[in-house]
Scaffold this motif. Structure first.
Motif, PDB file in Angstrom:
ATOM      1  N   LYS A 299       0.644   4.648  -2.323  1.00 16.62           N
ATOM      2  CA  LYS A 299       0.308   5.853  -1.543  1.00 16.62           C
ATOM      3  C   LYS A 299      -1.080   5.762  -0.893  1.00 16.62           C
ATOM      4  O   LYS A 299      -1.841   6.733  -0.825  1.00 16.62           O
ATOM      5  CB  LYS A 299       0.413   7.108  -2.409  1.00 16.62           C
ATOM      6  CG  LYS A 299       1.794   7.298  -3.030  1.00 16.62           C
ATOM      7  CD  LYS A 299       1.890   8.632  -3.701  1.00 16.62           C
ATOM      8  CE  LYS A 299       3.102   8.795  -4.596  1.00 16.62           C
ATOM      9  NZ  LYS A 299       4.370   8.389  -4.045  1.00 16.62           N
ATOM     10  N   GLU A 300      -1.391   4.551  -0.438  1.00 18.36           N
ATOM     11  CA  GLU A 300      -2.661   4.348   0.268  1.00 18.36           C
ATOM     12  C   GLU A 300      -2.428   4.379   1.774  1.00 18.36           C
ATOM     13  O   GLU A 300      -1.288   4.313   2.237  1.00 18.36           O
ATOM     14  CB  GLU A 300      -3.257   2.985  -0.122  1.00 18.36           C
ATOM     15  CG  GLU A 300      -3.639   2.915  -1.587  1.00 18.36           C
ATOM     16  CD  GLU A 300      -4.009   1.515  -2.046  1.00 18.36           C
ATOM     17  OE1 GLU A 300      -4.588   1.402  -3.131  1.00 18.36           O
ATOM     18  OE2 GLU A 300      -3.704   0.532  -1.333  1.00 18.36           O
ATOM     19  N   ASN A 301      -3.542   4.452   2.519  1.00 16.83           N
ATOM     20  CA  ASN A 301      -3.436   4.520   3.978  1.00 16.83           C
ATOM     21  C   ASN A 301      -3.967   3.253   4.634  1.00 16.83           C
ATOM     22  O   ASN A 301      -4.774   2.532   4.049  1.00 16.83           O
ATOM     23  CB  ASN A 301      -4.254   5.693   4.512  1.00 16.83           C
ATOM     24  CG  ASN A 301      -3.844   7.004   3.873  1.00 16.83           C
ATOM     25  OD1 ASN A 301      -2.660   7.244   3.669  1.00 16.83           O
ATOM     26  ND2 ASN A 301      -4.823   7.818   3.525  1.00 16.83           N
TER      27      ASN A 301
ATOM     28  N   LEU B 296       6.257   7.047   4.526  1.00 20.01           N
ATOM     29  CA  LEU B 296       5.225   6.510   5.425  1.00 20.01           C
ATOM     30  C   LEU B 296       5.267   7.247   6.760  1.00 20.01           C
ATOM     31  O   LEU B 296       6.306   7.326   7.406  1.00 20.01           O
ATOM     32  CB  LEU B 296       5.481   5.013   5.663  1.00 20.01           C
ATOM     33  CG  LEU B 296       4.629   4.335   6.727  1.00 20.01           C
ATOM     34  CD1 LEU B 296       3.153   4.338   6.348  1.00 20.01           C
ATOM     35  CD2 LEU B 296       5.098   2.894   6.971  1.00 20.01           C
TER      36      LEU B 296
ATOM     37  N   LYS C  79       1.633  10.450   0.134  1.00 15.75           N
ATOM     38  CA  LYS C  79       2.371   9.440   0.891  1.00 15.75           C
ATOM     39  C   LYS C  79       1.381   8.650   1.729  1.00 15.75           C
ATOM     40  O   LYS C  79       0.220   9.018   1.851  1.00 15.75           O
ATOM     41  CB  LYS C  79       3.429  10.089   1.765  1.00 15.75           C
ATOM     42  CG  LYS C  79       2.898  11.064   2.784  1.00 15.75           C
ATOM     43  CD  LYS C  79       4.018  11.850   3.390  1.00 15.75           C
ATOM     44  CE  LYS C  79       4.424  13.031   2.529  1.00 15.75           C
ATOM     45  NZ  LYS C  79       5.458  12.756   1.581  1.00 15.75           N
ATOM     46  N   SER C  80       1.876   7.583   2.342  1.00 21.26           N
ATOM     47  CA  SER C  80       0.995   6.734   3.133  1.00 21.26           C
ATOM     48  C   SER C  80       1.001   7.137   4.599  1.00 21.26           C
ATOM     49  O   SER C  80       2.018   7.566   5.124  1.00 21.26           O
ATOM     50  CB  SER C  80       1.465   5.285   3.044  1.00 21.26           C
ATOM     51  OG  SER C  80       1.297   4.821   1.743  1.00 21.26           O
TER      52      SER C  80
ATOM     53  N   PHE D 248       0.831  -1.210   0.000  1.00 25.72           N
ATOM     54  CA  PHE D 248       0.000   0.000   0.000  1.00 25.72           C
ATOM     55  C   PHE D 248       0.871   1.268   0.000  1.00 25.72           C
ATOM     56  O   PHE D 248       0.413   2.331  -0.385  1.00 25.72           O
ATOM     57  CB  PHE D 248      -0.949  -0.022   1.208  1.00 25.72           C
ATOM     58  CG  PHE D 248      -0.240   0.121   2.530  1.00 25.72           C
ATOM     59  CD1 PHE D 248      -0.115   1.355   3.129  1.00 25.72           C
ATOM     60  CD2 PHE D 248       0.332  -0.980   3.169  1.00 25.72           C
ATOM     61  CE1 PHE D 248       0.556   1.498   4.327  1.00 25.72           C
ATOM     62  CE2 PHE D 248       0.997  -0.852   4.364  1.00 25.72           C
ATOM     63  CZ  PHE D 248       1.109   0.390   4.940  1.00 25.72           C
ATOM     64  N   ILE D 249       2.126   1.121   0.436  1.00 23.53           N
ATOM     65  CA  ILE D 249       2.998   2.312   0.491  1.00 23.53           C
ATOM     66  C   ILE D 249       3.361   2.770  -0.928  1.00 23.53           C
ATOM     67  O   ILE D 249       3.320   3.964  -1.229  1.00 23.53           O
ATOM     68  CB  ILE D 249       4.279   2.027   1.307  1.00 23.53           C
ATOM     69  CG1 ILE D 249       3.893   1.659   2.738  1.00 23.53           C
ATOM     70  CG2 ILE D 249       5.220   3.242   1.315  1.00 23.53           C
ATOM     71  CD1 ILE D 249       5.028   1.114   3.566  1.00 23.53           C
TER      72      ILE D 249
ATOM     73  N   HIS E 234      -8.746   6.147  -0.630  1.00 22.05           N
ATOM     74  CA  HIS E 234      -7.554   5.307  -0.794  1.00 22.05           C
ATOM     75  C   HIS E 234      -7.061   4.716   0.525  1.00 22.05           C
ATOM     76  O   HIS E 234      -5.905   4.911   0.911  1.00 22.05           O
ATOM     77  CB  HIS E 234      -6.364   6.072  -1.391  1.00 22.05           C
ATOM     78  CG  HIS E 234      -6.701   6.987  -2.512  1.00 22.05           C
ATOM     79  ND1 HIS E 234      -7.247   6.533  -3.682  1.00 22.05           N
ATOM     80  CD2 HIS E 234      -6.553   8.324  -2.644  1.00 22.05           C
ATOM     81  CE1 HIS E 234      -7.432   7.560  -4.499  1.00 22.05           C
ATOM     82  NE2 HIS E 234      -7.029   8.659  -3.896  1.00 22.05           N
ATOM     83  N   SER E 235      -7.942   4.081   1.286  1.00 29.18           N
ATOM     84  CA  SER E 235      -7.418   3.484   2.522  1.00 29.18           C
ATOM     85  C   SER E 235      -8.049   2.120   2.793  1.00 29.18           C
ATOM     86  O   SER E 235      -9.045   1.744   2.185  1.00 29.18           O
ATOM     87  CB  SER E 235      -7.662   4.418   3.697  1.00 29.18           C
ATOM     88  OG  SER E 235      -8.984   4.284   4.121  1.00 29.18           O
TER      89      SER E 235
END
Ligand SMILES: Nc1ncnc2c1ncn2[C@@H]1O[C@H](COP(=O)(O)OP(=O)(O)OP(=O)(O)O)[C@@H](O)[C@H]1O
Ligand SMILES: [Mg+2]
Length: 239
Positions: A91-93, A156, A186-187, A87-88, A219-220
């Motif tokens: 660029k997801e959370n 991150l 960024k994540s 996920f990093i 996006h998470s």
């Protein structure tokens, strides 16, 4: 001659070679050169990882295998992709939600360690309280831009323990600025014991809370930690 070799190595920033070249044994020139380069590269990578680790300021964790039984992972990701930090790169959370002692900080730390070792990611771990205190202090001293720049360089950002302490207005607004800056760039991993419906109690203002949640959940992935406290289980085991 040795002095010259060392001077050249220094100029070329070949620090492993400068200090150790005379200890390398090989049967021909090619092998010798290859060994030198290999060691230099290895050493550089180790130093880089150590630097990233010290900058990340991760909590100390044990090395017991991670138990996943009581963690609900949403569709679209898996244990492996969570741990590997895929996920990093996207660029997801991640939002890690659950009760005390259920392994949220532990997982956030494991993911951070992996990201540093696998991708050389720039990671920083903060409790929400410590970041907010730092931001408020910086804001008062006129150095907020400097901290924001440091955060901007990360891959991150881990925000641990959202919800344990309510924020004052200034702190809530500064935290919003950070989350907003990270959005789609960024994540973030957030660990929390509060459902979204209760985040209002942390941020103190419904409009700000909505803006925070809106940015974070776009996006998470939300992971639910449903087990009992591992701390409690461990204390039962060890008396
Ligand atoms: N999934 C797990 N597998 C094995 N051990 C675990 C796991 N999760 C947690 N532990 C153990 O329990 C301890 C507490 O976990 P952790 O600190 O991650 O809880 P937490 O969810 O962050 O709790 P809190 O909300 O109180 O901060 C860890 O240090 C570790 O020893
Ligand atoms: Mg924790």
């Amino acid at each position: 001659m040795n002095e010259q070799i060392e001077a050249y190595a220094k100029r070329l920033k070949l620090s492993w070679i400068r200090e150790n070249y005379h200890e390398v044994e090989a049967s021909n020139n090619h092998e010798y050169l290859l060994k030198l380069f290999e060691k230099e590269v290895q050493n550089r990578e180790e130093r880089k990882v150590n630097l990233l680790l010290s900058q990340a300021q991760l909590p100390k964790i044990g090395n017991q295998p991670y138990q996943w039984e009581h963690i609900q992972i949403p569709q679209g990701i898996s244990r492996t992709t969570v741990l590997d930090g895929d996920f990093i790169t996207e660029k997801e959370n991640l939002i890690l939600y659950g009760g005390v002692g259920t392994g949220k900080t532990y997982l956030a730390t494991l993911i951070s360690l992996n990201a540093i070792h696998r991708f050389g990611s720039r990671v920083k771990f903060y409790t929400v309280a410590s970041l907010v205190n730092k931001l408020i202090e910086a804001n008062q001293q006129g150095s907020l831009a400097k901290i924001m720049k440091q955060i901007e360089k990360l891959d991150l950002l881990v925000l641990d323990e959202l919800g344990y302490i309510p924020l004052h207005k200034e702190g809530a607004e500064l935290l919003f600025q950070v989350i907003s800056m990270c959005y789609e760039n960024k994540s973030i991993i957030i660990t929390t014991n509060l459902q979204f419906g209760q985040w209002n109690h942390v941020f103190g203002d419904p409009i700000l809370t909505e803006a925070v949640i809106d940015r974070l959940i776009h996006h998470s992935h939300l992971l639910l930690f449903t087990g009992d406290s591992f701390r409690y289980k461990e204390s039962l085991l060890h008396g």
